[in-house]
Design a protein around this motif. Sequence first.
Motif, PDB file in Angstrom:
ATOM      1  N   GLY A   3      38.261  -0.596 -37.610  1.00 39.79           N
ATOM      2  CA  GLY A   3      38.905   0.702 -37.718  1.00 39.79           C
ATOM      3  C   GLY A   3      38.678   1.565 -36.496  1.00 39.79           C
TER       4      GLY A   3
ATOM      5  N   HIS B 276      42.147   5.571 -40.017  1.00 35.96           N
ATOM      6  CA  HIS B 276      40.786   5.114 -40.304  1.00 35.96           C
ATOM      7  C   HIS B 276      39.783   6.177 -39.901  1.00 35.96           C
TER       8      HIS B 276
ATOM      9  N   ASP C 289      36.304   5.593 -39.314  1.00 34.35           N
ATOM     10  CA  ASP C 289      35.070   4.881 -39.000  1.00 34.35           C
ATOM     11  C   ASP C 289      34.386   5.411 -37.743  1.00 34.35           C
TER      12      ASP C 289
ATOM     13  N   GLY D  44      34.214  -1.359 -39.105  1.00 37.95           N
ATOM     14  CA  GLY D  44      34.761  -0.506 -40.132  1.00 37.95           C
ATOM     15  C   GLY D  44      34.115  -0.765 -41.476  1.00 37.95           C
TER      16      GLY D  44
ATOM     17  N   HIS E 127      34.895   0.069 -45.652  1.00 33.83           N
ATOM     18  CA  HIS E 127      35.877   0.573 -46.615  1.00 33.83           C
ATOM     19  C   HIS E 127      35.467   0.225 -48.041  1.00 33.83           C
ATOM     20  N   THR E 128      35.486   1.226 -48.892  1.00 31.63           N
ATOM     21  CA  THR E 128      35.299   1.060 -50.333  1.00 31.63           C
ATOM     22  C   THR E 128      36.332   1.934 -51.020  1.00 31.63           C
ATOM     23  N   ASP E 129      37.158   1.330 -51.855  1.00 31.59           N
ATOM     24  CA  ASP E 129      38.149   2.113 -52.601  1.00 31.59           C
ATOM     25  C   ASP E 129      37.453   3.166 -53.456  1.00 31.59           C
TER      26      ASP E 129
END
Length: 117
Positions: A39, A68, A70, A94, A96-98
């Motif tokens: 990201g 993004h 990050d 990067g 990412h966690t929903d």
Amino acid sequence: MEERIIEKVLSFTKLTVKITKIGNDYHIILAGGDRPHIGCTVLATPRPSLKGDGKVSSTASVINVTGHKDEYLCRYLAEKMAAAQNAVVVCTGGFHTDGITEEQIREVQQAVEEMIL
């Protein structure tokens, strides 16, 4: 080339930082969450502190993938490592966690800050 992998288990996922020494410089890969990705990329170069106190600081250039967020993580790692090692550092990665919460974001940021000490 020297390599070091640092893994930190968080309350909701895992964060991995891989540091590779390339000559006198470093490449850092940050990955974590449900969908690690690229990201952001940060290039940090060491420089004399602007305070004139003889210490080393750093300056960074950042490339973000649109949408993004990050940069904080990669920039923190790159700038701190560049100043500490007086070396050029690139950090890419990067996290990412929903549905990540503000508390979880703070947990990730704190983990990154602790990993580079």
